[in-house]
Design a protein around this motif. Structure first.
Motif, PDB file in Angstrom:
ATOM      1  N   PHE A 176       0.837  -1.197   0.000  1.00  0.00           N
ATOM      2  CA  PHE A 176       0.000   0.000   0.000  1.00  0.00           C
ATOM      3  C   PHE A 176       0.870   1.244   0.000  1.00  0.00           C
ATOM      4  CE2 PHE A 176      -3.102   2.812   2.540  1.00  0.00           C
ATOM      5  CZ  PHE A 176      -3.676   3.293   1.367  1.00  0.00           C
ATOM      6  N   HIS A 177       0.702   2.065  -1.040  1.00  0.00           N
ATOM      7  CA  HIS A 177       1.432   3.322  -1.181  1.00  0.00           C
ATOM      8  C   HIS A 177       0.492   4.506  -0.964  1.00  0.00           C
ATOM      9  CE1 HIS A 177       2.534   6.782  -3.909  1.00  0.00           C
ATOM     10  NE2 HIS A 177       3.552   6.769  -3.068  1.00  0.00           N
ATOM     11  N   VAL A 178       0.963   5.508  -0.246  1.00  0.00           N
ATOM     12  CA  VAL A 178       0.185   6.724   0.028  1.00  0.00           C
ATOM     13  C   VAL A 178       0.974   7.941  -0.422  1.00  0.00           C
ATOM     14  CG1 VAL A 178      -0.801   8.194   1.824  1.00  0.00           C
ATOM     15  CG2 VAL A 178      -1.051   5.704   1.965  1.00  0.00           C
ATOM     16  N   ASP A 179       0.379   8.733  -1.299  1.00  0.00           N
ATOM     17  CA  ASP A 179       0.950  10.026  -1.661  1.00  0.00           C
ATOM     18  C   ASP A 179       0.483  11.023  -0.601  1.00  0.00           C
ATOM     19  OD1 ASP A 179       1.377  12.600  -2.671  1.00  0.00           O
ATOM     20  OD2 ASP A 179       1.162  11.963  -4.744  1.00  0.00           O
ATOM     21  N   ALA A 180       1.430  11.466   0.240  1.00  0.00           N
ATOM     22  CA  ALA A 180       1.104  12.392   1.335  1.00  0.00           C
ATOM     23  C   ALA A 180       1.724  13.760   1.097  1.00  0.00           C
ATOM     24  CB  ALA A 180       1.592  11.816   2.663  1.00  0.00           C
ATOM     25  N   ALA A 181       1.848  14.152  -0.170  1.00  0.00           N
ATOM     26  CA  ALA A 181       2.473  15.433  -0.491  1.00  0.00           C
ATOM     27  C   ALA A 181       1.720  16.605   0.135  1.00  0.00           C
ATOM     28  CB  ALA A 181       2.558  15.611  -2.008  1.00  0.00           C
ATOM     29  N   GLN A 182       0.387  16.518   0.185  1.00  0.00           N
ATOM     30  CA  GLN A 182      -0.405  17.634   0.698  1.00  0.00           C
ATOM     31  C   GLN A 182      -0.511  17.652   2.216  1.00  0.00           C
ATOM     32  OE1 GLN A 182      -1.816  20.289  -0.846  1.00  0.00           O
ATOM     33  NE2 GLN A 182      -0.948  19.662  -2.797  1.00  0.00           N
ATOM     34  N   THR A 183      -0.047  16.615   2.861  1.00  0.00           N
ATOM     35  CA  THR A 183      -0.183  16.549   4.320  1.00  0.00           C
ATOM     36  C   THR A 183       1.172  16.514   5.003  1.00  0.00           C
ATOM     37  OG1 THR A 183      -0.447  14.135   4.167  1.00  0.00           O
ATOM     38  CG2 THR A 183      -2.452  15.462   4.251  1.00  0.00           C
ATOM     39  N   GLY A 184       1.992  15.514   4.691  1.00  0.00           N
ATOM     40  CA  GLY A 184       3.309  15.418   5.300  1.00  0.00           C
ATOM     41  C   GLY A 184       3.232  15.541   6.809  1.00  0.00           C
ATOM     42  N   LEU A 196       1.270   1.599   7.099  1.00  0.00           N
ATOM     43  CA  LEU A 196       1.516   1.936   5.701  1.00  0.00           C
ATOM     44  C   LEU A 196       2.820   1.303   5.231  1.00  0.00           C
ATOM     45  CD1 LEU A 196       0.566   5.726   5.832  1.00  0.00           C
ATOM     46  CD2 LEU A 196      -0.935   3.735   5.531  1.00  0.00           C
ATOM     47  N   ASP A 197       2.911   1.044   3.935  1.00  0.00           N
ATOM     48  CA  ASP A 197       4.113   0.431   3.364  1.00  0.00           C
ATOM     49  C   ASP A 197       5.054   1.455   2.737  1.00  0.00           C
ATOM     50  OD1 ASP A 197       3.599  -2.338   3.900  1.00  0.00           O
ATOM     51  OD2 ASP A 197       2.087  -2.308   2.313  1.00  0.00           O
ATOM     52  N   TRP A 216       9.231   7.192   2.112  1.00  0.00           N
ATOM     53  CA  TRP A 216       9.444   6.333   3.276  1.00  0.00           C
ATOM     54  C   TRP A 216       9.033   4.921   2.893  1.00  0.00           C
ATOM     55  CZ3 TRP A 216       6.396   3.170   6.375  1.00  0.00           C
ATOM     56  CH2 TRP A 216       7.044   2.683   7.521  1.00  0.00           C
ATOM     57  N   VAL A 217       9.906   3.963   3.194  1.00  0.00           N
ATOM     58  CA  VAL A 217       9.697   2.560   2.815  1.00  0.00           C
ATOM     59  C   VAL A 217       9.760   1.698   4.072  1.00  0.00           C
ATOM     60  CG1 VAL A 217      10.484   0.672   1.348  1.00  0.00           C
ATOM     61  CG2 VAL A 217      10.884   3.053   0.638  1.00  0.00           C
ATOM     62  N   ARG A 218       8.719   0.914   4.303  1.00  0.00           N
ATOM     63  CA  ARG A 218       8.679   0.048   5.486  1.00  0.00           C
ATOM     64  C   ARG A 218       9.798  -0.986   5.439  1.00  0.00           C
ATOM     65  NH1 ARG A 218       5.668  -1.099   9.572  1.00  0.00           N
ATOM     66  NH2 ARG A 218       4.072   0.403   8.968  1.00  0.00           N
ATOM     67  N   ARG A 219      10.441  -1.188   6.593  1.00  0.00           N
ATOM     68  CA  ARG A 219      11.536  -2.158   6.699  1.00  0.00           C
ATOM     69  C   ARG A 219      11.099  -3.475   7.316  1.00  0.00           C
ATOM     70  NH1 ARG A 219      16.803  -0.409   6.446  1.00  0.00           N
ATOM     71  NH2 ARG A 219      17.421  -1.777   8.171  1.00  0.00           N
ATOM     72  N   ARG A 220      10.061  -3.447   8.192  1.00  0.00           N
ATOM     73  CA  ARG A 220       9.585  -4.670   8.843  1.00  0.00           C
ATOM     74  C   ARG A 220       8.056  -4.698   8.836  1.00  0.00           C
ATOM     75  NH1 ARG A 220      13.480  -5.492  14.171  1.00  0.00           N
ATOM     76  NH2 ARG A 220      15.469  -5.672  13.029  1.00  0.00           N
TER      77      ARG A 220
END
Length: 387
Positions: A176-184, A196-197, A216-220
């Motif tokens: 699951f990918h989320v574009d959070a450009a407008q929130t951050g 989130l992944d 940001w990329v999930r590691r575990r």
């Protein structure tokens, strides 16, 4: 009086405190060295500054700093997320799910992946602009490897329940990918709590500089990506290129400030929104696109019956800066695809403008802009010349 800037969703001014930190990384007496040159003290100082910024950005979203990859912006982060997962997972499945009202940085990548043999399902949002977990669940297939849904829409400000969508996607086994450009960091975003992944972030929507963002990329459990840029072992081998220390430091400072001042910024934005609508409520035929959904306190998409958005924006240009849609599609004369995906007919979608404000917007500016907006709409409706 110079034009009141109400296009923060396109880009925000850089906070003075951020600019000062960036300036310290540019000149001979500052932290100017290549962060990859760790064999000498200036290089190590630059590397330390980069890692401090990585910690600041990751902390603002409660993520593991080791999973943060700096990019040139959210668009590159979206490309790395979608193409990276698709490339690594293509032997397991070639189906991707996204929404019809996503940013073009996601939709255009999906279109490119279709040419590469992937199938893409674009779910329709509801009339208020939100994407439901049920619609995502209904689009999933055994060969679905990736779902991409934005946190908040860049044109309407509507906020999706990404936590609920994440649970649906996680149960299926896709990424699951989320574009959070407008929130951050401006809106609370806990990547661990939401499970989130991958999350795309932008600095210049958060009072930081243009030209820098992060994925940001999930590691575990570990999310594996196929790199899209080659030429060195930078950023854990996922993104080659010499790191721009000054921009990275600027992003780190911007995210740290956004996190610490989140409540104050939100209260200020809500006060400005109330002042805007106190004036708009005096007009007839005003449509607040996305009404009924949870929305960002600093973004509204408004349509005025009988007035084309392009004509209104042009009439306001020297006095109030507004947008008729995403900055990435502003060259198009077509009605907003985001509003069309929400079910609006073309003539209604063409009447919309986007207004967005932020930390540097003053109450005096908003009240002046609101009065100017009401006066301009009234004049355009009656065919009068706009002063």
């Amino acid at each position: 009086m110079e034009a009141v800037y109400l296009d923060y969703a396109s880009t925000t001014p850089v906070d003075d405190r951020v600019a000062r930190r960036m300036a310290d990384c540019l000149t001979r007496d500052g932290v100017f060295a290549n962060p990859a040159s760790r064999t000498h003290a200036p290089g190590r100082a630059a590397a330390n500054a980069v890692e401090q910024a990585r910690e600041q950005v990751a902390t603002a979203i409660n993520g593991d700093p080791r999973g943060l990859v700096f990019t040139s912006g959210a668009t590159e982060a979206d490309n790395l997320a979608l193409k990276g997962v698709a490339g690594f997972q293509r032997d397991r499945g070639r189906h991707i799910v996204t929404a019809a009202n996503e940013h073009k940085a996601v939709l255009d990548v999906c279109r490119a992946l279709e040419f590469d043999g992937f199938e893409v399902t674009r779910v329709q949002p509801r009339g208020d602009g939100t994407v439901t977990p049920e619609s995502i669940e209904g689009a999933l297939r055994p060969d679905t490897v990736l779902v991409s849904v934005m946190h908040a829409n860049n044109e309407t400000g509507t906020i999706n329940d990404i936590g609920a969508i994440a649970r649906v996607v996680r149960g299926h086994g896709a990424r699951f990918h989320v574009d959070a450009a407008q929130t951050g960091a401006r809106l609370e975003l806990d990547v661990e709590a939401l499970d989130l992944d991958l999350v795309s972030l932008s600095a210049h929507k958060t009072y930081g500089p243009k030209g820098i963002g992060a994925l940001w990329v999930r590691r575990r459990p570990r999310v594996r990506l196929l790199p899209q840029m080659h030429g060195g072992g930078h950023e854990h081998g996922l993104r080659a290129g010499t790191l721009a220390t000054h921009q990275i430091v600027g992003m780190g400072e911007a995210f740290a400030l956004a996190q610490s001042e989140r409540d104050a910024d939100r209260a200020h934005a809500e006060d400005l929104r109330a002042r805007l609508f106190a004036q708009l409520d005096t007009l007839e035929g005003v449509r607040d696109n996305g009404a009924g959904a949870q929305r960002l306190p600093w973004t509204r998409n408004i349509a005025f019956t009988g007035v084309e958005g392009e004509a209104l924006a042009a009439a306001l240009a020297d006095r109030v800066a507004v947008a008729t849609g995403s900055a990435c599609t502003s060259a198009s004369t077509e009605p907003s695809y985001v509003l069309r995906a929400m079910g609006q007919p073309a003539d209604q979608a063409a009447e919309a403008v986007r207004l967005s404000w932020g930390r540097m917007t003053t109450t005096e500016e908003m009240e002046h802009a609101a009065r100017t907006l009401v006066d301009t709409v009234s004049r355009l409706r009656h065919g009068a010349a706009v002063a």
